[in-house]
Design a protein around this motif. Sequence first.
Motif, PDB file in Angstrom:
ATOM      1  N   THR A 430     -13.761   5.044 -70.910  1.00 21.11           N
ATOM      2  CA  THR A 430     -12.249   5.003 -70.456  1.00 21.11           C
ATOM      3  C   THR A 430     -11.808   3.251 -70.463  1.00 21.11           C
ATOM      4  N   ASN A 431     -11.153   2.685 -71.424  1.00 21.92           N
ATOM      5  CA  ASN A 431     -10.184   1.893 -70.710  1.00 21.92           C
ATOM      6  C   ASN A 431     -11.195   0.440 -70.589  1.00 21.92           C
ATOM      7  N   THR A 432     -12.762   0.944 -71.271  1.00 23.54           N
ATOM      8  CA  THR A 432     -13.286  -0.033 -71.663  1.00 23.54           C
ATOM      9  C   THR A 432     -12.955  -1.510 -72.458  1.00 23.54           C
ATOM     10  N   ALA A 433     -11.575  -1.584 -73.372  1.00 17.19           N
ATOM     11  CA  ALA A 433     -11.077  -2.828 -73.755  1.00 17.19           C
ATOM     12  C   ALA A 433     -10.975  -3.657 -72.659  1.00 17.19           C
ATOM     13  N   ALA A 434      -9.981  -2.624 -71.898  1.00 20.54           N
ATOM     14  CA  ALA A 434      -9.232  -3.502 -70.590  1.00 20.54           C
ATOM     15  C   ALA A 434     -10.614  -4.420 -69.753  1.00 20.54           C
ATOM     16  N   ALA A 435     -11.456  -3.218 -69.565  1.00 20.92           N
ATOM     17  CA  ALA A 435     -12.481  -3.645 -68.865  1.00 20.92           C
ATOM     18  C   ALA A 435     -13.011  -4.679 -69.029  1.00 20.92           C
ATOM     19  N   LEU A 436     -12.829  -5.170 -70.319  1.00 19.85           N
ATOM     20  CA  LEU A 436     -14.271  -6.316 -70.994  1.00 19.85           C
ATOM     21  C   LEU A 436     -13.453  -7.420 -70.363  1.00 19.85           C
ATOM     22  N   ASP A 437     -11.608  -7.044 -71.188  1.00 25.04           N
ATOM     23  CA  ASP A 437     -10.745  -8.535 -70.635  1.00 25.04           C
ATOM     24  C   ASP A 437     -11.096  -9.436 -69.653  1.00 25.04           C
ATOM     25  N   TYR A 438     -11.241  -8.009 -68.476  1.00 26.27           N
ATOM     26  CA  TYR A 438     -10.920  -8.596 -66.507  1.00 26.27           C
ATOM     27  C   TYR A 438     -12.411  -9.665 -66.574  1.00 26.27           C
ATOM     28  N   ILE A 439     -13.843  -8.842 -67.765  1.00 28.12           N
ATOM     29  CA  ILE A 439     -14.580  -9.535 -67.566  1.00 28.12           C
ATOM     30  C   ILE A 439     -14.615 -10.990 -67.819  1.00 28.12           C
ATOM     31  N   ASN A 440     -14.195 -11.438 -69.217  1.00 23.37           N
ATOM     32  CA  ASN A 440     -14.438 -12.208 -69.174  1.00 23.37           C
ATOM     33  C   ASN A 440     -13.010 -13.127 -69.194  1.00 23.37           C
ATOM     34  N   ALA A 441     -11.899 -12.936 -68.264  1.00 27.55           N
ATOM     35  CA  ALA A 441     -11.407 -13.492 -67.389  1.00 27.55           C
ATOM     36  C   ALA A 441     -11.999 -14.268 -65.889  1.00 27.55           C
ATOM     37  N   ILE A 442     -13.074 -13.279 -65.541  1.00 22.57           N
ATOM     38  CA  ILE A 442     -13.725 -13.757 -64.921  1.00 22.57           C
ATOM     39  C   ILE A 442     -14.636 -14.953 -65.183  1.00 22.57           C
ATOM     40  N   ARG A 443     -15.240 -14.602 -66.208  1.00 25.61           N
ATOM     41  CA  ARG A 443     -16.383 -15.470 -66.845  1.00 25.61           C
ATOM     42  C   ARG A 443     -15.817 -16.872 -66.971  1.00 25.61           C
ATOM     43  N   THR A 444     -14.723 -16.776 -67.490  1.00 26.58           N
ATOM     44  CA  THR A 444     -14.087 -18.224 -68.653  1.00 26.58           C
ATOM     45  C   THR A 444     -13.668 -19.135 -67.696  1.00 26.58           C
ATOM     46  N   ARG A 445     -13.344 -18.215 -66.628  1.00 26.83           N
ATOM     47  CA  ARG A 445     -12.304 -18.726 -65.954  1.00 26.83           C
ATOM     48  C   ARG A 445     -13.165 -19.892 -65.371  1.00 26.83           C
ATOM     49  N   SER A 446     -15.025 -19.964 -64.892  1.00 23.16           N
ATOM     50  CA  SER A 446     -15.659 -20.940 -64.306  1.00 23.16           C
ATOM     51  C   SER A 446     -16.194 -22.063 -65.824  1.00 23.16           C
ATOM     52  N   GLY A 447     -15.510 -21.700 -66.423  1.00 26.46           N
ATOM     53  CA  GLY A 447     -16.495 -22.286 -67.613  1.00 26.46           C
ATOM     54  C   GLY A 447     -17.442 -21.621 -68.685  1.00 26.46           C
ATOM     55  N   HIS A 448     -17.254 -20.073 -67.905  1.00 26.29           N
ATOM     56  CA  HIS A 448     -18.372 -19.706 -69.499  1.00 26.29           C
ATOM     57  C   HIS A 448     -18.076 -19.104 -70.484  1.00 26.29           C
ATOM     58  N   ILE A 449     -19.183 -18.723 -71.155  1.00 28.91           N
ATOM     59  CA  ILE A 449     -18.004 -17.894 -72.768  1.00 28.91           C
ATOM     60  C   ILE A 449     -18.210 -16.398 -72.441  1.00 28.91           C
ATOM     61  N   LYS A 450     -17.344 -16.032 -73.240  1.00 25.81           N
ATOM     62  CA  LYS A 450     -16.639 -14.180 -73.461  1.00 25.81           C
ATOM     63  C   LYS A 450     -17.937 -13.780 -73.645  1.00 25.81           C
ATOM     64  N   ALA A 451     -18.153 -12.520 -73.259  1.00 25.32           N
ATOM     65  CA  ALA A 451     -18.882 -11.886 -73.218  1.00 25.32           C
ATOM     66  C   ALA A 451     -18.040 -10.387 -74.677  1.00 25.32           C
ATOM     67  N   THR A 452     -18.887 -10.244 -75.435  1.00 23.45           N
ATOM     68  CA  THR A 452     -18.171  -9.359 -77.234  1.00 23.45           C
ATOM     69  C   THR A 452     -18.350  -8.281 -76.473  1.00 23.45           C
ATOM     70  N   THR A 453     -19.285  -7.336 -75.752  1.00 22.86           N
ATOM     71  CA  THR A 453     -19.800  -6.202 -76.015  1.00 22.86           C
ATOM     72  C   THR A 453     -19.653  -5.731 -73.848  1.00 22.86           C
ATOM     73  N   LEU A 454     -18.917  -4.797 -74.087  1.00 20.67           N
ATOM     74  CA  LEU A 454     -19.022  -4.001 -72.853  1.00 20.67           C
ATOM     75  C   LEU A 454     -20.392  -3.100 -72.050  1.00 20.67           C
ATOM     76  N   THR A 455     -21.454  -3.221 -71.643  1.00 20.11           N
ATOM     77  CA  THR A 455     -22.540  -2.683 -71.248  1.00 20.11           C
ATOM     78  C   THR A 455     -22.095  -2.431 -69.856  1.00 20.11           C
ATOM     79  N   LYS A 456     -23.113  -1.161 -69.273  1.00 19.89           N
ATOM     80  CA  LYS A 456     -23.737  -1.415 -67.369  1.00 19.89           C
ATOM     81  C   LYS A 456     -24.315  -2.250 -67.344  1.00 19.89           C
ATOM     82  N   ALA A 457     -25.272  -3.224 -68.180  1.00 18.98           N
ATOM     83  CA  ALA A 457     -26.304  -3.822 -67.750  1.00 18.98           C
ATOM     84  C   ALA A 457     -25.271  -5.623 -67.476  1.00 18.98           C
ATOM     85  N   LEU A 458     -23.978  -5.380 -68.899  1.00 17.29           N
ATOM     86  CA  LEU A 458     -22.999  -6.737 -68.183  1.00 17.29           C
ATOM     87  C   LEU A 458     -22.418  -6.367 -67.199  1.00 17.29           C
TER      88      LEU A 458
END
Length: 555
Positions: A430-458
């Motif tokens: 549920t709410n996977t699009a919002a979750a991916l946005d949160y993941i990418n907010a964390i990644r990009t603030r450190s200068g890392h590239i955005k993730a494109t797909t939300l998975t358990k492994a990610l």
Amino acid sequence: MKKILLLTILALNIVVIYSCGDKFLDVKPRNELTDASFWKTEQDATLALNGCYRLWEAYANIALFDGASDNAYEKSNFGFQVLGNGTLTPANYNVLGSWIDWVQFSAENGNDFAASANWYPYMRIRKYNNFLANIDRVPMDDAKKALYKSEVRFLRAYDYFWKVMLHGDVALVTKVLNASDELPRDPAAKVKQFVLDELSAIITEGALSVQNTIDSKGHITKGAALALRARLHLMMGNYPAAMADAKAVIDMPCYELFPNYRDLFLEKSEGINKEAILNVQYIVNDYEQSLTQISLPAGDGGWSALNATKSIVDAYECSNGKAITDPTSGYDINNPFKDRDPRLEMSLLHPGQLWKGRYYNTLDQFLANGSPNPDYNRNEPAARSGMNIIKYINSLADGAGPLNFGGDIMVIRLAEMYLTYAEAAVETNTNTAAALDYINAIRTRSGHIKATTLTKALVRNERRVELAFEGLRYLDIMRWDLGPQVLNGPLYGSRRGTMNFADGSITWVGNGNDVNDVNYIKLETRTFNPVRKYLFPIPQAEMDANRKMVQNPGY
């Protein structure tokens, strides 16, 4: 940051009640002589509240606990090495418990270097129960009294969170006991429910403020209560509840991601860090901590206490967002630190990394001029794994001296709530699009590239690298039952080699894909006992003293 709460604690002469014991269940009251004359004024209540905040958590619990996981190796016998390698027993539990007497001494001297003080003895529980049993005797403003109660109830709930997570069934003590009382262990489910109920009550009652740690001046807030409840819900697999609590914190206007991941953990950012939800506060010369001393490389006068492992280094993605195991990632095993997630070099120090005007070298026994290399991994106090942790430190300039450091340590921060939301979203789909946005907010603030797909492994890997060396990896291993895979067998540090002192380039030994004792620094061989179910033992001294005490399985 002007640490008003901490300064108040230090300025007041707290002569009341709060003595400490060194037994696991040392819950006997030591305060009858003072209670009769205390609890008369609002100043008394404030003194007692400040006493409850004193030593409520120790920085080592946060910054060193990853030594019990696959992220790190704790080399300095502060207690976490035996947790990581599986050799902790009821008899050698004093490796951890021995800090308690030291805590009593240091409480009078400002220092807080108690690796296990929060989890094991009941000295804090007795202190909190005594406060809650007496606060209603004080004539004072009702709203302030309700606030004081909520803060202490949170501290008690926090303490029980760790007790039940690490010991399972524990005695649930909510009142001041008689000296003759002996207590059995209450079921873990009952203790967890108590923590949830306490947090829910103080959240609903509304006395706690909606503030970040800057504005609250170190006091417990509603955000902290929601965040701790989210953490417990996640540990219990209550994903919808964990998501709801995490979202409630995320939506609070007082919190925001700090823009610089490296600076987030440094003392200089405390006054502008709105990511912190809950902190352990320290102050130079009055209530200092020693993390700089125990973390810095030997060449800087440090002890290199906690070392990064090959396992955590391998967990950081390449700069294109692909795992190093992906054949299309571009990962070069002979240039392993090139083009990696920026958080790697913001969190740990590896051979060949530029550090304070020199290339860090733990591989060569001698320096370019022929003199002994203090950072050589076989020396003391150098990093045994060849890699230090620098997440919380920069240099001695951050404090007044190596044993006199004033940097706060974050216990809970906003990024954890983003990751809690994301894990709950993956588990419930549920709410996977919002979750991916949160993941990418964390990644990009450190200068890392955005993730494109939300998975358990990610989500799991993102949680591991983002929160590395913040004391949560063991709980994640427990929750995901990874112990047989990650806490068993040989533990390795850096690959062996020799460094060019002029440019930091390294000529590595052997084939990097052949992970063995010749090519890599072997730290130890770990043994995971699944019968223990990740739980720590009850100390033998407690088993001997309490006829109702039952030992955890596997010990």
